[in-house]
Design a protein around this motif. Structure first.
Motif, short mmCIF file in Angstrom:
data_model
loop_
_atom_site.label_atom_id
_atom_site.label_comp_id
_atom_site.label_asym_id
_atom_site.label_seq_id
_atom_site.Cartn_x
_atom_site.Cartn_y
_atom_site.Cartn_z
N ALA A 292 -15.96 9.91 -2.49
CA ALA A 292 -14.74 9.24 -2.95
C ALA A 292 -15.12 7.29 -3.47
O ALA A 292 -16.47 7.04 -4.37
N LEU A 293 -14.42 7.12 -4.34
CA LEU A 293 -14.24 6.27 -5.06
C LEU A 293 -13.35 4.65 -4.45
O LEU A 293 -12.49 4.90 -4.25
N ASP A 294 -14.55 4.05 -3.77
CA ASP A 294 -14.18 2.82 -2.46
C ASP A 294 -14.26 1.88 -3.41
O ASP A 294 -15.00 1.22 -3.94
N LEU A 295 -12.90 1.32 -3.16
CA LEU A 295 -11.83 0.40 -3.88
C LEU A 295 -12.12 -0.92 -2.71
O LEU A 295 -11.17 -0.41 -1.62
N THR A 296 -12.39 -2.08 -3.35
CA THR A 296 -12.08 -2.90 -2.20
C THR A 296 -11.95 -4.48 -2.76
O THR A 296 -12.27 -4.71 -3.43
N TYR A 297 -10.38 -4.43 -1.67
CA TYR A 297 -9.54 -5.46 -2.79
C TYR A 297 -9.70 -6.92 -1.59
O TYR A 297 -9.13 -6.20 -0.08
N ARG A 298 -9.80 -8.03 -2.34
CA ARG A 298 -9.59 -9.23 -1.87
C ARG A 298 -8.62 -9.98 -1.27
O ARG A 298 -8.11 -10.05 -2.55
N VAL A 299 -7.20 -9.92 -0.32
CA VAL A 299 -5.92 -11.15 -1.17
C VAL A 299 -6.31 -11.86 0.51
O VAL A 299 -7.20 -12.05 1.12
N PRO A 300 -5.16 -12.93 -0.35
CA PRO A 300 -5.07 -14.36 1.04
C PRO A 300 -4.91 -13.78 2.09
O PRO A 300 -5.60 -14.25 2.86
N HIS A 301 -3.98 -13.31 2.29
CA HIS A 301 -3.15 -12.53 3.55
C HIS A 301 -2.19 -11.46 3.60
O HIS A 301 -2.36 -12.01 2.58
N LEU A 302 -3.12 -10.70 3.82
CA LEU A 302 -2.11 -9.30 3.83
C LEU A 302 -0.61 -9.22 5.04
O LEU A 302 -0.97 -9.72 6.09
N VAL A 303 0.66 -9.14 4.31
CA VAL A 303 1.50 -9.43 4.90
C VAL A 303 2.08 -8.00 4.40
O VAL A 303 2.39 -7.81 2.80
N PRO A 304 2.29 -7.55 5.16
CA PRO A 304 3.86 -5.93 5.07
C PRO A 304 4.92 -5.96 4.30
O PRO A 304 5.94 -7.37 4.87
N HIS A 305 5.20 -5.12 3.41
CA HIS A 305 6.14 -5.28 2.72
C HIS A 305 6.38 -6.81 1.47
O HIS A 305 6.94 -7.29 0.55
N ALA A 306 5.44 -7.40 1.85
CA ALA A 306 5.35 -8.09 0.97
C ALA A 306 4.10 -8.23 -0.83
O ALA A 306 3.93 -6.68 -0.94
N SER A 307 4.30 -9.07 -1.97
CA SER A 307 3.24 -8.66 -2.81
C SER A 307 2.48 -9.06 -3.14
O SER A 307 1.98 -10.83 -2.67
N HIS A 308 1.58 -8.94 -3.44
CA HIS A 308 -0.28 -9.69 -3.39
C HIS A 308 -0.54 -9.78 -4.70
O HIS A 308 -0.72 -8.35 -5.50
N ARG A 309 -1.70 -10.96 -4.92
CA ARG A 309 -2.47 -10.80 -6.21
C ARG A 309 -3.26 -10.73 -5.75
O ARG A 309 -4.22 -11.60 -4.65
N VAL A 310 -4.07 -9.33 -5.75
CA VAL A 310 -5.94 -9.41 -5.14
C VAL A 310 -6.91 -9.99 -6.18
O VAL A 310 -6.54 -9.94 -7.27
N ARG A 311 -7.30 -11.12 -5.15
CA ARG A 311 -8.55 -11.79 -6.05
C ARG A 311 -9.44 -10.96 -6.63
O ARG A 311 -10.01 -11.92 -7.68
N GLU A 312 -9.88 -10.23 -5.71
CA GLU A 312 -11.80 -9.98 -6.27
C GLU A 312 -11.30 -7.91 -6.45
O GLU A 312 -10.67 -7.84 -5.12
N VAL A 313 -12.10 -7.11 -7.28
CA VAL A 313 -12.25 -5.75 -6.80
C VAL A 313 -13.47 -5.44 -6.84
O VAL A 313 -14.11 -6.40 -7.90
N THR A 314 -14.00 -4.58 -5.49
CA THR A 314 -14.40 -4.61 -5.85
C THR A 314 -14.67 -2.41 -6.32
O THR A 314 -13.75 -2.36 -5.08
N GLU A 315 -15.95 -1.99 -6.81
CA GLU A 315 -15.92 -0.42 -6.42
C GLU A 315 -16.89 -0.24 -6.73
O GLU A 315 -18.21 -0.66 -7.22
N ARG A 316 -17.33 0.97 -5.52
CA ARG A 316 -18.42 1.56 -5.64
C ARG A 316 -17.65 3.21 -5.11
O ARG A 316 -17.26 3.59 -4.46
N PRO A 317 -19.17 3.59 -5.21
CA PRO A 317 -19.04 4.75 -4.62
C PRO A 317 -19.52 5.26 -3.19
O PRO A 317 -19.76 4.81 -2.71
N GLY A 318 -18.48 6.60 -2.94
CA GLY A 318 -18.07 5.95 -1.21
C GLY A 318 -17.73 7.94 -0.95
O GLY A 318 -18.35 8.94 -1.24
N GLY A 319 -17.53 7.67 0.47
CA GLY A 319 -17.94 9.15 1.00
C GLY A 319 -19.49 8.97 2.35
O GLY A 319 -20.57 8.20 1.41
#
Lengths: 327, 327
Positions: B10-37
């Motif tokens: 997998a390609l693992d993405l990590t998204y950092r968000v200030p606070h995850l709220v279902p049904h809301a829209s979020h700006r992702v502050r930081e994206v990290t990609e790395r080899p996964g699985g």
């Protein structure tokens, strides 16, 4: 041809999950990828209405490569359609890719659809950093595209990092110098600056309009935005339809019944409606009726951001357009 | 060289968000990609410990291209390291890419880190469909890699669609025929079938172990799994450490204090610990101590799925290994 500009284009991913629970692990049942960003959404709706559209903006990285491949595949599918109706005629791709390649990576957006509640949770990556050289390169391409004499140009969405905050003001001025009608659909400071460059139409929603004018009452706020420079202000008011303030009058329009559904892309469909009416030089009330019917047909569509053609055809004659009066 | 197999990379993405709220829209502050699985995670930990590893499995599409580019970039960074210690020595890439290209697209996983609560919400795309020809092609590559005489092989994670449910049983048999020690880390039916092919080690967690044996008590369940075919069963028990049942004894091990942190990748670090001990032919209690210390150093790491080298060095001598008794 209609030109749409999407400076912060995106690869839109839609994930369907049985039920989104924070802190849990979810198997995504279905993944959909499509070209995203407001101007690309507007172009897709215009294409479906039969208008030829050229899209520009920035694209880069592997996500950008996927975005361009999807655009090309859609164009090929359109070209293959028998008996295409509308201004574009058959046999011609309706969306032409004039995106400008940059070193950064096109952002992704992830819309997580909860199949239990029907709600969508949106995660939007930040856009790629645009260098001053890349911005200059874009301006050259933009001028060249304006030189091809588009019927209208739409400037859509947020600015990626590195693009000057006055970018839309510059693009509005260039369009006006080239005598191409220009519509601006953005928010915050880029909208505030863009307004001062006197675009033909701005299309804020109620919140964006209140944000730049400090007035919550839509008609007052629209007139305030007009005084700040826009020739016409078309405000989308969600389920209440739209309000339009132009030089020669003000109108409000709505579908007869409130519609349940997914509002994703409703604003972009409204922009497509306004542009199509502008390209055909229709009177304002007819442009507004198209925008409202397309917007409502998008809310009602089973696929987020797509509009339902049958619903549009059925709703268009039912839209009620009324003269708006200063409260 | 140690070989790790990741059929559902997998390609693992990590998204950092200030606070995850279902049904809301979020700006992702930081994206990290790395080899996964799992197998790729195991290889990363082994590489950090100084072991040369070859990774295989399936890879495809634009996401696969990104995954391979990240692997190559990591290998280059490792090669450039001064005074590298451990069995691989300096100047040699520690993770070699022997992934097999397929027509489908490598899946993405998205981990959404809520910066307010510290919790991670995980979204895992389904893997690409593997054709019978692609599976056959993989078997050829796998046999060729076994022929290079790896010190051990680890078979890790879920199966993508199209791969036969008995895939791991086949891969275990091939390894045993080639006299290469083989570790299996999977769950459900692929684990059940794989067990019957008599792998040297299986590494289930408590839940997976209970799932295939019907027994919630870890030692009883581990012995049951051993009777089903595994020569040794290493069960990870979360904060309670690990339990190991081998032919010549049974041991449990844990760090002296419970650690707070993010358990992502702790199981993969445990596999790396077991494999490193296997490759160096250490006694079972020492392998178990490595697995437990690495796992704990991963939980404590500020970056999800990475292990903290200093914490590992500090924890290793403190791990308490005890003879386990049948309850």
């Amino acid at each position: 041809m209609i030109l749409t500009v999407t400076l912060n284009a995106a690869l839109d991913l839609t994930y369907r999950v049985p039920h989104l629970v924070p802190h849990a692990s979810h198997r995504v049942r279905e993944v959909t990828e499509r070209p995203g960003g407001k101007g690309l959404n507007v172009a897709r709706v215009l294409g479906a209405l039969g208008f030829r559209t050229t899209v520009t903006g920035f694209v880069g990285g592997e996500t950008g490569r996927v975005l361009r491949a999807l655009l090309a595949a859609n164009a090929e599918a359109e070209t293959g359609k028998e008996g295409a109706e509308g201004p574009a005629g058959g046999g011609t791709p309706r969306v032409t890719d004039a995106l400008v390649q940059v070193a950064g990576r096109t952002r992704r957006t992830v819309g997580v659809v909860d199949e239990t509640t029907g709600d969508t949770t949106q995660l939007n990556e930040p856009g790629p950093h645009i260098t001053p050289e890349e911005w200059d390169g874009f301006l050259t391409v933009y001028r060249e595209l304006l030189g091809r004499g588009p019927a209208a140009v739409a400037l859509c969405g947020s600015l990626p990092p590195g693009v000057p905050v006055g970018a839309y003001a510059t693009l509005v001025r260039e369009a006006r110098t080239a005598r191409i009608p220009v519509l601006l659909d953005t928010s915050g400071e880029p909208l505030r600056r863009g307004l001062a460059a006197r675009p033909d139409i701005v299309k804020p929603n109620a919140e964006e309009l209140a944000g730049i004018t400090g007035t919550a009452e839509p008609l007052r706020a629209a007139r305030a935005a007009q005084r700040r420079g826009a020739h016409a202000v078309a405000a989308s008011l969600g389920a209440d339809g739209m309000l339009l303030v132009a030089q020669d009058g003000a109108w409000s329009a709505a579908v007869p019944e409130r519609l349940a559904g997914n509002p994703t892309g409703a604003g972009d469909s409204a922009v497509a409606g306004l542009l199509s009416g502008l390209a055909e030089d229709l009177p304002w009330p007819d442009r507004l009726a198209r925008a409202v019917a397309l917007s409502a047909a998008t809310v009602r569509s089973p696929v987020a951001g797509e509009f339902d053609e049958a619903t549009y055809a059925q709703l268009l004659p039912s839209v009620r357009v009324r003269k708006a009066e200063t409260p």
